[in-house]
Structures are given as C-alpha cells and as structure tokens.
Design an enzyme around this catalytic site. Structure first.
Site, mmCIF file in Angstrom:
data_model
loop_
_atom_site.group_PDB
_atom_site.id
_atom_site.type_symbol
_atom_site.label_atom_id
_atom_site.label_comp_id
_atom_site.label_asym_id
_atom_site.label_seq_id
_atom_site.Cartn_x
_atom_site.Cartn_y
_atom_site.Cartn_z
ATOM 1 N N GLY A 80 1.190 -1.253 -0.014
ATOM 2 C CA GLY A 80 0.017 -0.015 0.127
ATOM 3 C C GLY A 80 1.073 1.223 -0.054
ATOM 4 N N LYS B 105 -3.891 -0.186 -8.660
ATOM 5 C CA LYS B 105 -3.857 -1.784 -8.786
ATOM 6 C C LYS B 105 -4.336 -2.153 -9.997
ATOM 7 C CE LYS B 105 -2.110 -3.933 -6.668
ATOM 8 N NZ LYS B 105 -0.787 -4.372 -6.837
ATOM 9 N N ASP C 282 -1.949 4.486 -6.207
ATOM 10 C CA ASP C 282 -0.537 4.366 -5.778
ATOM 11 C C ASP C 282 0.453 5.885 -6.284
ATOM 12 O OD1 ASP C 282 -1.417 1.701 -5.919
ATOM 13 O OD2 ASP C 282 0.113 1.603 -4.649
ATOM 14 N N GLN D 97 -5.747 -8.935 -2.733
ATOM 15 C CA GLN D 97 -5.628 -8.043 -1.819
ATOM 16 C C GLN D 97 -6.987 -7.584 -1.055
ATOM 17 O OE1 GLN D 97 -3.720 -7.740 -4.540
ATOM 18 N NE2 GLN D 97 -1.869 -6.502 -4.034
HETATM 19 O O1 MRU Z 1 0.696 -3.616 -4.675
HETATM 20 P P1 MRU Z 1 0.008 -3.092 -3.380
HETATM 21 O O2 MRU Z 1 -0.681 -4.026 -2.753
HETATM 22 O O3 MRU Z 1 1.067 -2.394 -2.772
HETATM 23 O O4 MRU Z 1 -0.842 -2.118 -4.088
HETATM 24 C C1 MRU Z 1 -1.842 -1.160 -3.307
HETATM 25 C C2 MRU Z 1 -2.837 -0.679 -4.122
HETATM 26 O O5 MRU Z 1 -2.754 -0.539 -5.112
HETATM 27 C C3 MRU Z 1 -4.105 -0.244 -3.473
HETATM 28 O O6 MRU Z 1 -5.153 -0.415 -4.481
HETATM 29 C C4 MRU Z 1 -4.258 1.111 -3.090
HETATM 30 O O7 MRU Z 1 -5.095 1.642 -3.555
HETATM 31 C C5 MRU Z 1 -3.318 2.047 -3.090
HETATM 32 S S1 MRU Z 1 -2.441 2.402 -1.434
HETATM 33 C C6 MRU Z 1 -3.641 3.319 -0.619
#
Ligand code: MRU
Length: 363
Positions: free
Chosen positions: A54, A255, A244, A203
């Site tokens: 995250g 994601k 992200d 996730q």
């Molecule tokens: O690859 P991750 O699990 O670290 O990705 C996190 C995300 O993409 C989440 O969807 C999130 O929206 C972003 S962090 C608040």
C-alpha cells in the site's frame, strides 16, 4: 484500527527504539503475525516481498529504514545508499520516493552525530501525519456518502465497490478509500461494500474483506469480473479506490484492474472516486500512461495462489500448466476523464490540472 479489542497501527517503533514492528500482511486473513525488522536490508525485503504494502505504508516503512541506516552509519554516502536500496524496491508507488526525498532533504543539512535521532523523530512524524491525512480524507469522503444516502429510502444501504486494499492495512491507520466507509459506519449511515477479490495477489479477498469483517462493515466479496454486471443492474452507488500515484493532470495509477472498473462505471453513470493523501500526487508527471513506470511482478503470483486448506494449512497451489507463461503487470492507469473526483485531505478535487492546482495552490 482494532484487531479484536486491541488498537493497532500497521507499523510502530519497537521498545528498543531502533527496530519497527509491522503487521506481516502475507499471512492475513488466516493468521495475524507481527514481525520485528531492524535493518535497512530487512526493510527493503519487507517492502519488496509485500510483508507491508500500500503506497502510504510503503513510504512510512521506508522512512524508518532510512533511520535504521542512520543509526548504523550516518554519513552522506550511507544516506544516499539507503535511498537507493529502498527506492528500487517498488517502482510505482510515489509515496516511497516522497518519503525518501523527505527524509534525505531533512537529514542532509544536519551534522552526522544528530542524524539518527532526528531520522527516527521525522519517520514517526510522517507516520502520524499519514493518520491525520487519512482521517481528513474520511471526513471529506463522508460528505459524498451522506449525499447518496439522502437519496435512498430510510435504512437502505449505500452500495460501494472497492478494488484492491486501500484500507488501514495500506496506510498507517484508517486507510484512504476505506476512511469514508469507516466514518460512515461510525455515523450510523448504512453502507454495504462490494469487495473485488483483486487478482493476482487477492488483496481484496484477503485484506479488505478481513478489515470489513473486523469492523462490522457489511460486505460481499466478488470476483474481479463481476463489477460491470453489478453496475449495469444498478447495484453499485459509487466506486471508491485508492491510488499508488496520481499525476498533476489527475490520471490515476492504481492496482491492475482499476481501469476496467472505471470504464464500467463511466458506461453506467456510476460515480468513480479516488481517495488519496497529497504525498500520492506526483507533481512531476502529467501523462500517467506515458510516464508512470508499471511494476512487473513475478509470474508466480499469477500461476500460484495462496490459501488455507481444509486441514488448516496455509499453502500455495498451482492453477495453470507448469509450462504456461504468465505476465503480471501490477498496476494500470485510469485517465482523469473517467474519474468523478479526487478525495483528498483538503476536499474533493476535480481530476484535472486545474482541479488539483485549485486544491493545492503553490504546487
Ligand atoms: O501492490 P500493493 O498491494 O502495494 O498495491 C496497493 C494498491 O494498489 C491499492 O489499491 C491502493 O489503492 C493504493 S495504496 C492506498
């Protein structure tokens, strides 16, 4: 947020004042494990292998990694070295670079003898700031949920779809996309959350569903492909996702699979909101599609799936032929035109350069 009857953040300083303790997310929802990490190499592993994940939490964890390096060697070379080691762990989430730049910019002017203490202090402040930013996002997003609730019959829930985990596990506390949901629940506004499973690492199924269950938020797990169908049938009132990296033009990198949800939302007039703290905005980038590096992760995450067997063992199984290659782009970019609004700590901005500039003048 609470786990059982105890309040946890996702990361905290250990009693030794030098290590951090983290919730090791690889084992959720089946096992709640806390790990102690005390070196910059350990922090790099925890970020790369997604013990923590995250965008906001990655940034805070990296800040503590810099502090650990300063406690060992506070030279300029060691500071730059820690920046490099940590920066290459996850290329897409901009909060990582933001936190590393913040730490280096703060520490560089200090004499080396003062750097370790100052670094732990600043990392702790960044963690506290994250909690405040997310709470403010919650307050601003709550207004949108209230408006939708006001158009419903009394007691009818606001149906919210979310993708991946942008919950408290992705931040230090509250989450970004989940903060408005938690505040709505606290305020007694009925909400119901459709949780995308979010392949390949699931996730949604593993983390968001666990969070929702832990806080008594009514929710339903759906496969990633179900969202469009539910939107066509009027079963989704709004989408809220995290991000992200969001560009100065309002493009949203999140994601993998987020873009498809935004397309379906646009086709069905479902409002599509993105919740983000300002450190997630990359002011140096305009066109997200052309300029944001997309993390390509191991094909094993596609071909192998973790779960709990009937005998209670946490195990991995293969779901495709041994010889079939798999591609694993971890993020995609949703163009600003598909985003209804950006829920930030300052308010809800239009997803455009003008909208972001109006919300953050001077940037
Ligand atoms: O690859 P991750 O699990 O670290 O990705 C996190 C995300 O993409 C989440 O969807 C999130 O929206 C972003 S962090 C608040």
């Amino acid at each position: 947020m609470n786990v059982g009857d105890r309040h946890y953040r996702t990361i905290w300083l250990s009693d030794d004042g030098r290590s951090v303790e983290i919730i090791d997310q690889r084992w959720l929802p089946h096992d709640f494990r806390v790990e102690k990490v005390g070196t910059v190499a350990g922090i790099a592993t925890a970020i790369r292998d997604m013990w923590v994940r995250g965008a906001p939490l990655i940034g805070v964890t990296a800040a503590y990694g810099v502090a650990m390096q300063m406690a060992k060697d506070a030279s300029d070379a060691a500071l730059d070295g820690a920046w490099e080691i940590l920066h290459e762990t996850r290329p897409t989430a901009i909060n990582l670079r933001w936190a590393l730049d913040e730490m280096r910019g703060f520490l560089r002017p200090l004499p080396s003898g003062q750097r370790a203490e100052a670094a732990y202090r600043r990392a702790g402040e960044i963690a506290d700031e994250d909690v405040g930013l997310n709470r403010a996002i919650g307050v601003n997003g709550l207004e949108i949920i209230k408006e939708i609730a006001a158009r419903k019959r009394p007691g009818e829930p606001v149906n919210i779809l979310t993708h991946c985990n942008a919950g408290w596990l992705a931040t230090v506390d509250y989450g970004t996309a989940t903060a408005p949901i938690y505040l709505a629940t606290e305020a007694g506004i009925p909400v119901h959350v459709y949780v995308d499973e979010t392949r390949p690492r699931n996730q949604g199924a593993q983390l968001t569903a666990w969070e929702m269950a832990g806080h008594g938020v009514p929710h339903t797990l759906i496969v990633d492909n179900a969202g469009g169908h539910l939107m066509q049938r009027g079963q989704i009132d709004m989408v809220i996702v995290g991000t992200d990296r969001t560009t100065a033009d309002g493009d949203v990198c999140n994601k993998i699979g987020t873009y498809l949800k935004a397309l379906a939302a646009a086709d069905n007039d479902v409002p599509f909101y993105v919740a983000l703290p300002s450190p997630t905005i990359d002011w140096t980038v305009g066109d997200g599609l052309a300029e944001i590096p997309i993390e390509q992760r191991s094909s094993d995450e596609v071909s192998l799936v973790w779960g709990k067997t009937a005998s209670g063992e946490i195990a991995q199984v293969r779901i495709s032929p041994e010889t079939t290659p798999a591609a694993n782009p971890a993020f995609d970019v949703t163009p600003a035109r598909l985003v209804t609004g950006l829920i930030t700590e300052r308010g809800v901005a239009r997803a455009s350069r003008d909208g972001l500039k109006a919300m953050f003048p001077g940037r």
